[in-house]
Design an enzyme around this catalytic site. Structure first.
Site, PDB file in Angstrom:
ATOM      1  N   LYS A 127       0.958  -1.350   0.067  1.00 39.38           N
ATOM      2  CA  LYS A 127       0.057   0.382   0.005  1.00 39.38           C
ATOM      3  C   LYS A 127       0.786   1.152  -0.186  1.00 39.38           C
ATOM      4  O   LYS A 127       1.891   1.260   0.234  1.00 39.38           O
ATOM      5  CB  LYS A 127      -1.028  -0.164   1.335  1.00 39.38           C
ATOM      6  CG  LYS A 127       0.073  -0.083   2.622  1.00 39.38           C
ATOM      7  CD  LYS A 127       0.317   0.993   3.433  1.00 39.38           C
ATOM      8  CE  LYS A 127       1.045   1.231   4.735  1.00 39.38           C
ATOM      9  NZ  LYS A 127       1.758   2.694   4.732  1.00 39.38           N
ATOM     10  N   ASP A 146      -2.263  -1.240  11.257  1.00 40.42           N
ATOM     11  CA  ASP A 146      -2.514  -1.179   9.658  1.00 40.42           C
ATOM     12  C   ASP A 146      -2.666  -2.876   8.709  1.00 40.42           C
ATOM     13  O   ASP A 146      -3.576  -3.132   7.140  1.00 40.42           O
ATOM     14  CB  ASP A 146      -1.469  -0.095   8.418  1.00 40.42           C
ATOM     15  CG  ASP A 146      -0.312  -0.943   8.154  1.00 40.42           C
ATOM     16  OD1 ASP A 146      -0.041  -1.880   9.140  1.00 40.42           O
ATOM     17  OD2 ASP A 146       0.573  -0.761   7.374  1.00 40.42           O
TER      18      ASP A 146
END
Length: 267
Positions: free
Chosen positions: A8, A132
């Protein structure tokens, strides 16, 4: 069974306050990108783990893949699995590679064993492995708040942009980065991001880690400046570093010797 955990990037990253528990609240957009590891699991006589590709410093027991495997095995009747991980996402880069591997392990075991655990429950499990990690369960663009574990969908699309990721041979530890950052309220709401053209992002988006990280590691600042000089529509450090990415609408030359470099089309 085989899957491909992806990286990401962060579109903006605001460190808004330090919490009583010692962690920090943040605001950021997590955006999935197609730089991927490879992760395979097969039923075996005994559990094992093997890793190739980019070198990792953690032992097998400390690898987030095996932590995720152990977590789900404590809650479900998981058979012994032989797990193989090929690393292509560089560690210590702010790209979420370890978190992605952990989340994809939960998803992989869930599918392989037909447990039918709901995504919402997988997210709660992933949250115990890293702030995350839950993002990679649904793996779609979100505005993340809290410690990076509270999500709201956001309609940001970078389709047809070419993403250029550059990581110099330095690593920024997350605790080190947080220790040097000064929490502050953001002057720009990430809710407004979808309405702003990408070339204008550089005027409103910021990564709060950049000033202190750039001071300590000037090479990271130099990479960002060079990406803009090469024609990036937008460039930023991802997470707490040390990787920097640029978004391009044109071909980009190979211009970063001695660095990890990846480029690909965003879908």
């Amino acid at each position: 069974m085989l899957c491909f955990p992806n990286a990401k990037i962060n579109l903006g990253l605001h460190v808004t306050e330090k919490r009583p528990d010692g962690f920090h609240n943040i605001e950021t957009v997590f955006y999935p990108v197609p730089l991927k590891d490879a992760l395979e699991a097969v039923v075996a006589r005994e559990a094992s783990f093997r890793q190739t590709g980019l070198k990792l410093t953690a032992s097998a027991e400390e690898n987030l893949v095996m932590k995720a495997y152990g977590l789900i095995a404590r809650k479900q009747a998981v058979p012994p699995l032989e797990i193989y991980l090929k690393k292509a996402i560089p560690p210590g880069a702010g790209l979420g590679g370890g978190s992605s591997d952990a989340a994809f392990t939960l998803r992989l075991v869930n599918d392989l064993c037909n447990f039918r655990i709901a995504d919402s429950r997988l997210e709660k499990m992933a949250a115990t492995l890293g702030a995350d990690c839950p993002f990679f369960i649904r793996n779609m663009p979100v505005i993340a708040t809290g410690t990076g574990n509270v999500f709201k969908p956001v309609s940001v699309s970078l389709k047809d942009y070419t993403l250029y990721i550059v990581k110099p041979p330095v690593t920024v530890s997350t605790p080190e980065a947080y220790a040097a950052v000064k929490p502050q309220k953001p002057s720009f709401s990430l809710d407004e991001l979808p309405s702003i053209p990408v070339p204008e992002w550089k005027n409103v988006l910021r990564n709060d880690f950049e000033p202190s990280v750039f001071d300590k590691y000037p090479v990271i600042r130099e990479i960002k400046d060079k990406l803009y000089a090469l024609g990036a529509e937008y460039a930023s450090m991802s997470g707490s570093g040390s990787a920097v990415y640029g978004l391009f609408t044109k071909a980009v030359p190979s211009a970063f010797p001695k660095c990890f470099v990846w480029k690909g089309k965003l879908l």
